[in-house]
Every structure is written in structure tokens, then in C-alpha cells.
Design a protein around this motif. Sequence first.
Motif, PDB file in Angstrom:
ATOM      1  N   ASP A  41       0.821  -1.208   0.000  1.00 31.22           N
ATOM      2  CA  ASP A  41       0.000   0.000   0.000  1.00 31.22           C
ATOM      3  C   ASP A  41       0.856   1.259   0.000  1.00 31.22           C
ATOM      4  N   GLU A  42       1.485   1.585   1.079  1.00 29.67           N
ATOM      5  CA  GLU A  42       2.230   2.832   1.191  1.00 29.67           C
ATOM      6  C   GLU A  42       3.668   2.569   1.638  1.00 29.67           C
ATOM      7  N   PRO A  43       4.659   2.893   0.810  1.00 25.00           N
ATOM      8  CA  PRO A  43       6.042   2.770   1.276  1.00 25.00           C
ATOM      9  C   PRO A  43       6.321   3.833   2.343  1.00 25.00           C
ATOM     10  N   TRP A  44       7.238   3.557   3.230  1.00 25.34           N
ATOM     11  CA  TRP A  44       7.545   4.504   4.301  1.00 25.34           C
ATOM     12  C   TRP A  44       8.370   5.687   3.810  1.00 25.34           C
ATOM     13  N   PHE A  66       5.815  -0.215 -12.444  1.00 24.00           N
ATOM     14  CA  PHE A  66       5.440  -0.907 -11.214  1.00 24.00           C
ATOM     15  C   PHE A  66       4.351  -1.911 -11.565  1.00 24.00           C
ATOM     16  N   VAL A  67       4.584  -3.156 -11.243  1.00 25.95           N
ATOM     17  CA  VAL A  67       3.633  -4.218 -11.544  1.00 25.95           C
ATOM     18  C   VAL A  67       3.013  -4.682 -10.232  1.00 25.95           C
ATOM     19  N   GLY A  68       1.704  -4.539 -10.150  1.00 25.93           N
ATOM     20  CA  GLY A  68       0.995  -4.951  -8.945  1.00 25.93           C
ATOM     21  C   GLY A  68       0.274  -6.259  -9.162  1.00 25.93           C
ATOM     22  N   LYS A  73      -3.256  -3.214  -2.075  1.00 27.54           N
ATOM     23  CA  LYS A  73      -3.950  -2.103  -2.733  1.00 27.54           C
ATOM     24  C   LYS A  73      -3.018  -1.307  -3.635  1.00 27.54           C
ATOM     25  N   LEU A  74      -1.759  -1.189  -3.246  1.00 29.59           N
ATOM     26  CA  LEU A  74      -0.750  -0.472  -4.028  1.00 29.59           C
ATOM     27  C   LEU A  74      -1.183   0.941  -4.387  1.00 29.59           C
ATOM     28  N   ALA A  75      -1.861   1.607  -3.476  1.00 29.09           N
ATOM     29  CA  ALA A  75      -2.389   2.949  -3.729  1.00 29.09           C
ATOM     30  C   ALA A  75      -1.295   3.929  -4.135  1.00 29.09           C
TER      31      ALA A  75
END
Length: 122
Positions: A41-44, A66-68, A73-75
Amino acid sequence: MPLVFSSGNEPFLEEIRLDNYRGRIGQLHTQVDWGWGNVADEPWDKAEVRSSLLQNTASLGVFWLFVGFGRGKLAFHKNLNASASATFTNVAFYDASKNPGSVPGEQFYTGLIDAFATWMRS
């Protein structure tokens, strides 16, 4: 083509070539330490990713796809180009579905190549 899995304590980097691409993703996937961070979801380090990685490599001719896949969610990754103020011409996102193995090969690879082709034309 370099392939980076963003997991583990450090990114896992391998190369995909014409002589080793068949089944390579599946093989490499088993070697990745998936126990780190919340990459789904969210990288730091969002600001560092945007400035150091994406903005600084645009002038070098580096394209990031970027492949999800899976349940994340990879928002952050999906929305990198969502606003006019945060547009990266060298970045795209491809949603390979929750189960990329169920996507026919031609459809999967077309999805990967289309984003790259669009960038090359620009």
C-alpha cells in the motif's frame, strides 16, 4: 532488463534476458523475502521514492513500470500519475490482477509492453 522486487531488507534485483525469461518471474518470486514493510500500500519513504528514484532518473532515460499483483492495494504506486502536480513521464503502473497466473500470457505481456511503448513514443 533489470527486475526489482521491492521487498526484504533491501531490494532484490535480477536480470531478465531473452535466454532466461520463461518461468523466471515464478522462480525468482520464491527467492524473495516478503516479510518486510507495507509495500502493498504505502512505502515509508514516499518522498524519497518520488524525488530520488523517479524524478532524478527521468533525465537518464530510465523507465519504471510498477507491476501490482496479489491482494495489496498499491495505492501509492497506482496514483503516482493521478494528479497534474505529480506527473512522472517515466513511470507507469500495470495491474497484473490478484492472480497473474490466470491471465493469458499474451494479455499479460501486452499489458507490460503497452506502458513501455507509450513512454518510448513520448
